[in-house]
Scaffold this motif. Structure first.
Motif, PDB file in Angstrom:
ATOM      1  N   PHE A 144       4.514  -1.689   0.128  1.00 46.44           N
ATOM      2  CA  PHE A 144       5.538  -0.224  -0.024  1.00 46.44           C
ATOM      3  C   PHE A 144       4.795   0.915   0.718  1.00 46.44           C
ATOM      4  CE2 PHE A 144       3.608  -2.454  -4.240  1.00 46.44           C
ATOM      5  CZ  PHE A 144       4.776  -2.688  -4.851  1.00 46.44           C
ATOM      6  N   PHE A 145       4.111   1.523   1.527  1.00 43.47           N
ATOM      7  CA  PHE A 145       4.051   2.054   2.357  1.00 43.47           C
ATOM      8  C   PHE A 145       4.711   2.056   4.046  1.00 43.47           C
ATOM      9  CE2 PHE A 145       1.499   4.019   6.000  1.00 43.47           C
ATOM     10  CZ  PHE A 145       1.353   4.997   5.720  1.00 43.47           C
ATOM     11  N   SER A 146       4.755   1.132   3.826  1.00 41.79           N
ATOM     12  CA  SER A 146       6.189   0.284   5.039  1.00 41.79           C
ATOM     13  C   SER A 146       7.616   0.902   4.291  1.00 41.79           C
ATOM     14  CB  SER A 146       6.608  -1.097   5.525  1.00 41.79           C
ATOM     15  OG  SER A 146       4.702  -1.149   5.994  1.00 41.79           O
ATOM     16  N   CYS A 147       8.150   0.469   3.044  1.00 52.19           N
ATOM     17  CA  CYS A 147       8.977   0.472   2.321  1.00 52.19           C
ATOM     18  C   CYS A 147       9.477   2.673   2.250  1.00 52.19           C
ATOM     19  CB  CYS A 147       8.782  -0.145   0.743  1.00 52.19           C
ATOM     20  SG  CYS A 147      10.329   0.506  -0.412  1.00 52.19           S
ATOM     21  N   ALA A 148       8.373   3.079   1.989  1.00 53.42           N
ATOM     22  CA  ALA A 148       8.597   4.519   1.917  1.00 53.42           C
ATOM     23  C   ALA A 148       8.345   5.328   3.495  1.00 53.42           C
ATOM     24  CB  ALA A 148       7.079   5.126   1.255  1.00 53.42           C
ATOM     25  N   SER A 149       8.041   4.538   3.966  1.00 53.98           N
ATOM     26  CA  SER A 149       8.075   4.910   5.270  1.00 53.98           C
ATOM     27  C   SER A 149       9.598   4.849   6.234  1.00 53.98           C
ATOM     28  CB  SER A 149       7.434   3.957   6.235  1.00 53.98           C
ATOM     29  OG  SER A 149       7.330   4.623   8.078  1.00 53.98           O
ATOM     30  N   VAL A 150      10.946   3.860   5.593  1.00 49.02           N
ATOM     31  CA  VAL A 150      11.677   3.409   6.312  1.00 49.02           C
ATOM     32  C   VAL A 150      12.698   4.533   5.346  1.00 49.02           C
ATOM     33  CG1 VAL A 150      13.396   1.738   6.223  1.00 49.02           C
ATOM     34  CG2 VAL A 150      11.055   1.066   6.874  1.00 49.02           C
ATOM     35  N   LEU A 151      12.434   4.074   4.142  1.00 44.62           N
ATOM     36  CA  LEU A 151      13.185   5.350   3.409  1.00 44.62           C
ATOM     37  C   LEU A 151      13.317   6.336   3.872  1.00 44.62           C
ATOM     38  CD1 LEU A 151      13.049   3.939   0.068  1.00 44.62           C
ATOM     39  CD2 LEU A 151      14.521   3.881   1.514  1.00 44.62           C
ATOM     40  N   THR A 152      12.022   6.988   4.350  1.00 46.23           N
ATOM     41  CA  THR A 152      11.727   8.657   4.375  1.00 46.23           C
ATOM     42  C   THR A 152      12.508   9.001   5.639  1.00 46.23           C
ATOM     43  OG1 THR A 152       9.304   8.560   3.766  1.00 46.23           O
ATOM     44  CG2 THR A 152       9.940  10.401   5.487  1.00 46.23           C
ATOM     45  N   ASP A 173       9.512   5.529  -6.075  1.00 48.86           N
ATOM     46  CA  ASP A 173       9.191   4.372  -7.133  1.00 48.86           C
ATOM     47  C   ASP A 173       7.676   3.430  -5.845  1.00 48.86           C
ATOM     48  OD1 ASP A 173       8.183   2.053  -8.469  1.00 48.86           O
ATOM     49  OD2 ASP A 173       9.555   1.310  -7.828  1.00 48.86           O
ATOM     50  N   ALA A 174       8.496   3.372  -4.589  1.00 48.70           N
ATOM     51  CA  ALA A 174       7.307   3.227  -3.262  1.00 48.70           C
ATOM     52  C   ALA A 174       6.478   3.926  -3.168  1.00 48.70           C
ATOM     53  CB  ALA A 174       8.054   3.203  -2.374  1.00 48.70           C
ATOM     54  N   LYS A 175       6.485   5.516  -3.499  1.00 46.73           N
ATOM     55  CA  LYS A 175       5.357   6.013  -2.840  1.00 46.73           C
ATOM     56  C   LYS A 175       3.747   5.749  -4.006  1.00 46.73           C
ATOM     57  CE  LYS A 175       7.600  10.107  -0.706  1.00 46.73           C
ATOM     58  NZ  LYS A 175       7.923  11.306  -0.482  1.00 46.73           N
ATOM     59  N   VAL A 176       5.127   6.106  -5.018  1.00 47.82           N
ATOM     60  CA  VAL A 176       4.009   5.702  -6.344  1.00 47.82           C
ATOM     61  C   VAL A 176       3.216   4.331  -6.425  1.00 47.82           C
ATOM     62  CG1 VAL A 176       3.663   5.198  -9.006  1.00 47.82           C
ATOM     63  CG2 VAL A 176       4.983   7.309  -8.529  1.00 47.82           C
ATOM     64  N   LYS A 177       3.673   3.454  -5.943  1.00 46.47           N
ATOM     65  CA  LYS A 177       3.317   1.856  -5.695  1.00 46.47           C
ATOM     66  C   LYS A 177       2.552   2.169  -4.347  1.00 46.47           C
ATOM     67  CE  LYS A 177       6.061  -1.113  -7.925  1.00 46.47           C
ATOM     68  NZ  LYS A 177       6.367  -0.291  -9.015  1.00 46.47           N
ATOM     69  N   ALA A 178       2.386   2.335  -3.456  1.00 46.77           N
ATOM     70  CA  ALA A 178       2.121   2.688  -2.516  1.00 46.77           C
ATOM     71  C   ALA A 178       0.365   3.164  -2.731  1.00 46.77           C
ATOM     72  CB  ALA A 178       2.974   3.167  -1.605  1.00 46.77           C
ATOM     73  N   GLU A 179       0.367   4.493  -3.548  1.00 40.96           N
ATOM     74  CA  GLU A 179      -0.442   5.097  -3.793  1.00 40.96           C
ATOM     75  C   GLU A 179      -1.494   4.138  -4.553  1.00 40.96           C
ATOM     76  OE1 GLU A 179       0.104   9.221  -5.561  1.00 40.96           O
ATOM     77  OE2 GLU A 179       1.120   9.696  -3.887  1.00 40.96           O
ATOM     78  N   GLN A 180      -1.356   3.356  -5.302  1.00 43.13           N
ATOM     79  CA  GLN A 180      -1.899   3.026  -6.651  1.00 43.13           C
ATOM     80  C   GLN A 180      -2.531   1.028  -5.817  1.00 43.13           C
ATOM     81  OE1 GLN A 180       0.840   1.896  -9.364  1.00 43.13           O
ATOM     82  NE2 GLN A 180       0.944   2.485 -10.787  1.00 43.13           N
ATOM     83  N   ASP A 181      -1.649   1.229  -5.394  1.00 44.62           N
ATOM     84  CA  ASP A 181      -2.135  -0.621  -3.710  1.00 44.62           C
ATOM     85  C   ASP A 181      -2.546   0.533  -3.224  1.00 44.62           C
ATOM     86  OD1 ASP A 181      -1.630  -3.335  -3.338  1.00 44.62           O
ATOM     87  OD2 ASP A 181      -0.529  -2.009  -1.550  1.00 44.62           O
ATOM     88  N   ALA A 182      -3.192   1.762  -2.596  1.00 48.47           N
ATOM     89  CA  ALA A 182      -4.479   2.403  -1.650  1.00 48.47           C
ATOM     90  C   ALA A 182      -5.220   2.455  -2.522  1.00 48.47           C
ATOM     91  CB  ALA A 182      -3.820   3.444  -1.078  1.00 48.47           C
ATOM     92  N   LYS A 185      -6.799  -1.412  -3.331  1.00 51.52           N
ATOM     93  CA  LYS A 185      -7.817  -1.981  -2.162  1.00 51.52           C
ATOM     94  C   LYS A 185      -8.675  -1.901  -1.647  1.00 51.52           C
ATOM     95  CE  LYS A 185      -3.346  -4.546  -1.269  1.00 51.52           C
ATOM     96  NZ  LYS A 185      -2.183  -4.645   0.114  1.00 51.52           N
ATOM     97  N   GLN A 186      -8.689  -0.397  -2.156  1.00 50.43           N
ATOM     98  CA  GLN A 186      -9.295   0.654  -1.435  1.00 50.43           C
ATOM     99  C   GLN A 186      -9.664   0.374   0.204  1.00 50.43           C
ATOM    100  OE1 GLN A 186     -13.046   0.197  -4.018  1.00 50.43           O
ATOM    101  NE2 GLN A 186     -12.643   1.723  -4.452  1.00 50.43           N
ATOM    102  N   THR A 187      -8.912   0.054   1.040  1.00 51.01           N
ATOM    103  CA  THR A 187      -8.891  -0.591   2.324  1.00 51.01           C
ATOM    104  C   THR A 187      -9.483   0.661   3.428  1.00 51.01           C
ATOM    105  OG1 THR A 187      -6.883  -1.472   1.870  1.00 51.01           O
ATOM    106  CG2 THR A 187      -7.182  -1.182   4.105  1.00 51.01           C
ATOM    107  N   ALA A 188     -10.002   0.561   4.186  1.00 51.54           N
ATOM    108  CA  ALA A 188     -11.121   0.340   4.554  1.00 51.54           C
ATOM    109  C   ALA A 188     -10.196   0.768   6.415  1.00 51.54           C
ATOM    110  CB  ALA A 188     -12.153  -0.435   5.765  1.00 51.54           C
ATOM    111  N   VAL A 189     -10.564   1.717   6.902  1.00 55.23           N
ATOM    112  CA  VAL A 189      -9.200   2.285   7.797  1.00 55.23           C
ATOM    113  C   VAL A 189      -9.854   1.730   9.058  1.00 55.23           C
ATOM    114  CG1 VAL A 189      -9.635   4.834   9.188  1.00 55.23           C
ATOM    115  CG2 VAL A 189      -9.675   4.899   7.371  1.00 55.23           C
TER     116      VAL A 189
END
Length: 419
Positions: A144-152, A173-182, A185-189
């Motif tokens: 979703f983050f990549s999707c939002a990046s392309v659309l931006t 929609d992608a931004k909302v899902k990207a925030e939820q996903d992050a 996952k609580q992905t480390a940098v």
């Protein structure tokens, strides 16, 4: 030192499939390169006259030859090692620039051939439609983050796009899902590799700081279909190259520190043919066409790296087409394993053991074979049930690579008998 070697009429210089670390120049006579067209099965012959190079692409890519070269007349050929070639020609800008343009044209032709095979080029795709396709493909893959990046990028570059309303809706929609996903996952940098690299030392001067661009993991750097105005050198991190094929993003390559991307658009003034995504957090140097001429074409070390990169991409794309044209799915998968085996550059003594371990996944197999992940999983399980392979998370053991070669050789043998 390069040496002159005489070949009698009809003498074979190298066969398709041979490994070789030499580059050749025709001094006198006539040399023919012969290969079978991947798509039509017809034999293609290229005539090489005095002064022309051959064997360059396979040697620079460190891959087996894809053509057979032989002397059509009594001929003399200058034979040199890769190191000798670099020493003699890296500083000859007219030679290396010509090679870059030839390789760029070859890669573009292979791209069109792939599109033709996949019946994906009947109509030229407008930029906004193409970028929307890429964005949806990322969305379908839960990227979703990549999707939002392309659309931006789409909305910034084309504020009056015909699909603006649909793009804005999908972006929200992608931004909302990207925030939820992050959050979930609580992905480390991603860690950034700051280790020293001789090929990048020249770019550490303060003057190059203004060219530096930073991208977060998952952020899109360039998008397929958009105009190409810049190229990039990776200072740190990894960049994933993907292509949208029949509505799905397929992985083409992962590039690492010191490698280029985006240079094709600079060389032939064409739209981007792939999407480049930050596979980790990355730091890049961004240059335009004028920078390319002064900083890259004028730098022997960088030119040679770029030539090698082109040759690797050409080989990978040609190999991908060859695999996809195989009609039997199980044979395709066996040929994918052979392709990975071809990338091994080891002394013959180390290759006597026919067991292999490849750091690949079911998704990788599906990509290269041009099939769904479900189909790839089904076929791989069949091979595992026969004790031909062992499946693990992140890697696959091949019990005997010769078994895979026998399957592929048998397929082509039956094909030639039918024709």
């Amino acid at each position: 030192m390069p040496k002159a070697v005489s070949y009698a009429q009809g003498a074979i210089i190298f066969f398709s499939g041979d490994r070789d670390d030499h580059i050749y120049i025709v001094q006198s006579g006539l040399i023919l390169n012969q290969e079978v067209d991947i798509e039509t099965g017809q034999q293609i012959t290229e005539k090489l006259k005095p002064g022309e190079f051959f064997g360059v692409k396979s040697t620079l890519a460190r891959m087996p030859h894809m053509v057979t070269a032989y002397a059509a007349t009594d001929s003399v050929v200058i034979v040199m090692s890769l190191q000798e070639f670099e020493k003699l020609f890296a500083n000859k800008r007219d030679v290396t620039e010509k090679m870059l343009r030839v390789f760029s044209k070859t890669l573009r032709e292979i791209h069109h051939k792939m599109q033709s095979i996949l019946h994906n080029d009947a109509v030229a795709i407008p930029q906004d439609v193409g970028m929307m396709m890429v964005a949806k493909a990322f969305y379908d893959d839960d990227e979703f983050f990549s999707c939002a990046s392309v659309l931006t990028r789409l909305l910034e570059k084309m504020p009056d796009a015909g699909n603006k309303e649909a793009a804005e809706k999908l972006l929200a929609d992608a931004k909302v899902k990207a925030e939820q996903d992050a959050h979930n996952k609580q992905t480390a940098v991603s860690s950034v590799d700051t280790s020293d690299d001789a090929s990048l030392k020249q770019f550490s001067a303060p003057i190059f700081q203004r060219f530096t661009k930073e991208f977060k993991k998952g952020e899109v750097i360039v998008t397929e279909f958009e105009p190409g105005e810049t190229f990039y050198l990776i200072k740190s991190g990894d960049v994933q190259i993907v292509k949208c094929i029949t509505g799905q993003n397929k992985n083409l390559d992962i590039l690492h520190k010191g490698e280029f991307f985006g240079e094709m658009a600079i060389l032939d003034k064409s739209p981007r043919t792939a999407t480049c995504v930050a596979h980790t957090d990355v730091s890049l140097l961004e240059f335009n066409k004028e920078n390319f001429a002064s900083l890259v074409l004028g730098n022997p070390h960088l030119v040679m790296n770029l030539l090698k990169l082109f040759c690797k991409r050409i080989y990978d794309q040609q190999r991908s087409i060859k695999i996809i044209l195989i009609k039997e799915i199980n044979v395709r998968i066996c040929d994918v394993f052979l392709m990975y085996d071809e990338r091994i550059v080891s002394p013959e003594s180390e290759l006597m053991n026919q067991r292999r371990t490849f750091n690949i996944t079911v998704n990788d197999i599906a990509h290269w074979a041009g099939i769904s992940v479900a189909t790839a999983k089904e076929e791989l399980n069949k091979l595992a049930a026969k004790d031909k392979i062992q499946l693990f998370d992140g890697y696959i053991n091949i019990m005997n690579i010769r078994d895979m070669k026998r399957v592929v050789d048998s397929y082509y043998s039956n094909l030639s008998q039918k024709s």
